[in-house]
Write a protein that holds these residues in place. Structure first.
Motif, PDB file in Angstrom:
ATOM      1  N   LEU A 176       1.947  15.823  -8.013  1.00 33.30           N
ATOM      2  CA  LEU A 176       2.524  16.487  -6.838  1.00 33.30           C
ATOM      3  C   LEU A 176       4.054  16.427  -6.864  1.00 33.30           C
ATOM      4  O   LEU A 176       4.734  17.356  -6.440  1.00 33.30           O
ATOM      5  N   LEU A 177       4.589  15.319  -7.361  1.00 38.09           N
ATOM      6  CA  LEU A 177       6.031  15.141  -7.494  1.00 38.09           C
ATOM      7  C   LEU A 177       6.344  14.438  -8.815  1.00 38.09           C
ATOM      8  O   LEU A 177       5.437  13.890  -9.453  1.00 38.09           O
ATOM      9  N   LYS A 178       7.606  14.461  -9.195  1.00 41.16           N
ATOM     10  CA  LYS A 178       8.042  13.743 -10.387  1.00 41.16           C
ATOM     11  C   LYS A 178       8.803  12.487  -9.952  1.00 41.16           C
ATOM     12  O   LYS A 178       9.345  12.434  -8.853  1.00 41.16           O
ATOM     13  N   GLY A 179       8.860  11.500 -10.833  1.00 36.97           N
ATOM     14  CA  GLY A 179       9.564  10.268 -10.526  1.00 36.97           C
ATOM     15  C   GLY A 179      11.015  10.515 -10.165  1.00 36.97           C
ATOM     16  O   GLY A 179      11.571   9.875  -9.271  1.00 36.97           O
ATOM     17  N   GLU A 180      11.636  11.489 -10.818  1.00 46.58           N
ATOM     18  CA  GLU A 180      13.051  11.780 -10.574  1.00 46.58           C
ATOM     19  C   GLU A 180      13.290  12.362  -9.185  1.00 46.58           C
ATOM     20  O   GLU A 180      14.409  12.321  -8.664  1.00 46.58           O
ATOM     21  N   ASP A 181      12.245  12.909  -8.562  1.00 44.37           N
ATOM     22  CA  ASP A 181      12.383  13.455  -7.212  1.00 44.37           C
ATOM     23  C   ASP A 181      12.699  12.366  -6.180  1.00 44.37           C
ATOM     24  O   ASP A 181      13.190  12.653  -5.082  1.00 44.37           O
ATOM     25  N   SER A 182      12.431  11.116  -6.541  1.00 46.37           N
ATOM     26  CA  SER A 182      12.662  10.008  -5.613  1.00 46.37           C
ATOM     27  C   SER A 182      14.149   9.787  -5.337  1.00 46.37           C
ATOM     28  O   SER A 182      14.517   9.140  -4.355  1.00 46.37           O
ATOM     29  N   LYS A 183      15.011  10.347  -6.189  1.00 48.16           N
ATOM     30  CA  LYS A 183      16.463  10.163  -6.005  1.00 48.16           C
ATOM     31  C   LYS A 183      16.925  10.762  -4.680  1.00 48.16           C
ATOM     32  O   LYS A 183      17.807  10.222  -4.014  1.00 48.16           O
ATOM     33  N   VAL A 184      16.315  11.873  -4.298  1.00 50.13           N
ATOM     34  CA  VAL A 184      16.671  12.517  -3.027  1.00 50.13           C
ATOM     35  C   VAL A 184      16.310  11.604  -1.853  1.00 50.13           C
ATOM     36  O   VAL A 184      17.098  11.414  -0.921  1.00 50.13           O
ATOM     37  N   ILE A 185      15.111  11.016  -1.918  1.00 51.85           N
ATOM     38  CA  ILE A 185      14.676  10.109  -0.851  1.00 51.85           C
ATOM     39  C   ILE A 185      15.592   8.890  -0.796  1.00 51.85           C
ATOM     40  O   ILE A 185      15.926   8.397   0.283  1.00 51.85           O
ATOM     41  N   SER A 186      16.003   8.402  -1.968  1.00 56.35           N
ATOM     42  CA  SER A 186      16.890   7.244  -2.030  1.00 56.35           C
ATOM     43  C   SER A 186      18.191   7.499  -1.274  1.00 56.35           C
ATOM     44  O   SER A 186      18.681   6.645  -0.524  1.00 56.35           O
TER      45      SER A 186
ATOM     46  N   LEU B 191       0.833  -1.201   0.000  1.00 58.28           N
ATOM     47  CA  LEU B 191       0.000   0.000   0.000  1.00 58.28           C
ATOM     48  C   LEU B 191       0.872   1.258   0.000  1.00 58.28           C
ATOM     49  O   LEU B 191       0.511   2.281  -0.582  1.00 58.28           O
ATOM     50  N   MET B 192       2.036   1.174   0.633  1.00 52.49           N
ATOM     51  CA  MET B 192       2.974   2.304   0.635  1.00 52.49           C
ATOM     52  C   MET B 192       3.512   2.552  -0.777  1.00 52.49           C
ATOM     53  O   MET B 192       3.730   3.700  -1.175  1.00 52.49           O
ATOM     54  N   ILE B 193       3.731   1.478  -1.525  1.00 56.42           N
ATOM     55  CA  ILE B 193       4.149   1.609  -2.923  1.00 56.42           C
ATOM     56  C   ILE B 193       3.068   2.355  -3.695  1.00 56.42           C
ATOM     57  O   ILE B 193       3.351   3.236  -4.519  1.00 56.42           O
ATOM     58  N   LEU B 194       1.821   2.003  -3.420  1.00 58.95           N
ATOM     59  CA  LEU B 194       0.684   2.650  -4.081  1.00 58.95           C
ATOM     60  C   LEU B 194       0.659   4.145  -3.782  1.00 58.95           C
ATOM     61  O   LEU B 194       0.358   4.967  -4.656  1.00 58.95           O
ATOM     62  N   MET B 195       1.002   4.527  -2.549  1.00 59.30           N
ATOM     63  CA  MET B 195       1.036   5.949  -2.178  1.00 59.30           C
ATOM     64  C   MET B 195       2.072   6.704  -3.007  1.00 59.30           C
ATOM     65  O   MET B 195       1.817   7.817  -3.487  1.00 59.30           O
ATOM     66  N   GLY B 196       3.248   6.111  -3.164  1.00 59.35           N
ATOM     67  CA  GLY B 196       4.281   6.737  -3.987  1.00 59.35           C
ATOM     68  C   GLY B 196       3.831   6.881  -5.425  1.00 59.35           C
ATOM     69  O   GLY B 196       4.113   7.885  -6.091  1.00 59.35           O
ATOM     70  N   TYR B 197       3.135   5.869  -5.905  1.00 58.06           N
ATOM     71  CA  TYR B 197       2.597   5.871  -7.274  1.00 58.06           C
ATOM     72  C   TYR B 197       1.602   7.024  -7.453  1.00 58.06           C
ATOM     73  O   TYR B 197       1.638   7.754  -8.448  1.00 58.06           O
ATOM     74  N   ILE B 198       0.742   7.212  -6.449  1.00 53.53           N
ATOM     75  CA  ILE B 198      -0.315   8.220  -6.541  1.00 53.53           C
ATOM     76  C   ILE B 198       0.245   9.647  -6.541  1.00 53.53           C
ATOM     77  O   ILE B 198      -0.213  10.499  -7.314  1.00 53.53           O
ATOM     78  N   ILE B 199       1.249   9.936  -5.684  1.00 53.56           N
ATOM     79  CA  ILE B 199       1.749  11.313  -5.608  1.00 53.56           C
ATOM     80  C   ILE B 199       2.456  11.748  -6.892  1.00 53.56           C
ATOM     81  O   ILE B 199       2.545  12.939  -7.180  1.00 53.56           O
ATOM     82  N   VAL B 200       2.923  10.781  -7.683  1.00 57.85           N
ATOM     83  CA  VAL B 200       3.522  11.122  -8.965  1.00 57.85           C
ATOM     84  C   VAL B 200       2.437  11.248 -10.034  1.00 57.85           C
ATOM     85  O   VAL B 200       2.449  12.178 -10.844  1.00 57.85           O
TER      86      VAL B 200
END
Length: 315
Positions: free
Chosen positions: A29-39, A16-25
């Motif tokens: 609200l955010l772009k997929g490339e923004d996930s690099k910072v979280i990584s 379900l947490m994966i689904l949340m990340g999917y939804i915000i992109v």
């Protein structure tokens, strides 16, 4: 059977947490490339906090014996599985993302919540022993493989500030604090615990953000992803169970079966989401790694409970 049900519930939560990340992109609200910072935050901050905090327990001779047993089992599995996966990679002509996804489990994100819910918080320490062992392999073999550096440059491995001082040093810091019986101030310990609790959600959200920019139909129609998932979720666990059974380690300690179950739980998890994050950082195919991570996470709802039942039957 109770453990199997708890496993299914916990894995479903992470999905379900994966689904949340999917939804915000998908909602912009955010772009997929923004996930690099979280990584980077997960790799260089959250994981070290988890490890150091786990070793903040009372020192006893009995606990040392238990830690040594788990350490021995973890090293034994990592070494033999590395040889097995390397051989399979050569025979099956697997690429870097595939071999590392098969070899590295998602223990860093799953073992803490799984062990906490199934056995209790006091057992999390032993899961972190496996995490620590895998971390060493990840930042040597894993990094070298994903970054396609070719020859091993031991000077880079030893003196890489980002790696050794932020990641692997946390392992040694935790061990030193444990054996010297040094307890961190309560406010520091609580801060580490709070940051460490982000590990599951943050990693799963990153995976969801990457998936949002992928064609889901391509993921589910990719036969190779299913094959890699089979190797990760079925073949690796069966080999691991055979190794643990043959080793006889379960008979060394009265709680041997429970201690080795923690190691086994760490091994049978989906492919490591850290592989996706490393692919982002070092310029490999992060979308393919993310696809494997999502597929193995989805299928693990079925495979992990079955593997635990197999463990309880054979051990």
């Amino acid at each position: 059977m109770e453990i199997s049900i708890l496993l299914m519930e916990q894995i479903a939560e992470l999905f379900l947490m994966i689904l949340m990340g999917y939804i915000i992109v998908k909602t912009g609200l955010l772009k997929g490339e923004d996930s690099k910072v979280i990584s980077k935050i997960v790799l260089y901050l959250v994981i070290p906090c988890v490890i150091i905090n786990a070793f903040q327990v009372d020192y006893t001779s009995e606990k040392v014996k238990e830690l040594l047993l788990v350490f021995a089992a973890s090293v034994l599995l990592q070494v033999i599985l590395l040889a097995a996966v390397w051989g399979a990679g050569k025979v099956l002509k697997l690429n870097e993302v595939e071999t590392t996804s098969i070899y590295y489990s998602n223990s860093g994100n799953l073992i803490v919540p799984l062990v906490t819910f199934i056995l209790g918080k006091e057992w999390v320490l032993y899961g972190c022993v496996f995490m620590s062992v895998q971390l060493v392999f990840l930042w040597t073999h894993g990094k070298n493989t994903i970054s396609r550096e070719g020859k091993w440059d031991w000077k880079k491995i030893v003196f890489n500030v980002n790696m050794i001082y932020v990641n692997m040093i946390s392992v040694f810091a935790g061990v030193v604090l444990f054996f010297t019986k040094i307890r961190l101030p309560e406010i520091v310990d609580q801060a580490l615990s709070s940051v460490g609790s982000m590990i599951g959600p943050a990693s799963m959200i990153v995976t969801g953000m990457l998936i949002a920019e992928m064609n889901l139909r391509n993921i589910f129609e990719n036969v190779k992803v299913y094959f890699i998932s089979f190797l990760r979720l079925v073949v690796i666990p069966v080999i691991s169970l055979a190794i643990l059974k043959i080793s006889g380690l379960v008979n060394i300690h009265p709680d041997g079966k429970k201690l080795l179950l923690i190691v086994f739980l760490a091994v049978i998890t989906p492919s490591a989401s850290t592989i996706t994050q490393m692919c982002q950082v070092y310029g490999n195919d992060s979308k393919y790694a993310s696809a494997i991570n999502v597929m193995t996470t989805l299928l693990s709802i079925i495979t992990m409970p079955l593997m635990v039942l197999l463990y309880q039957t054979m051990m």
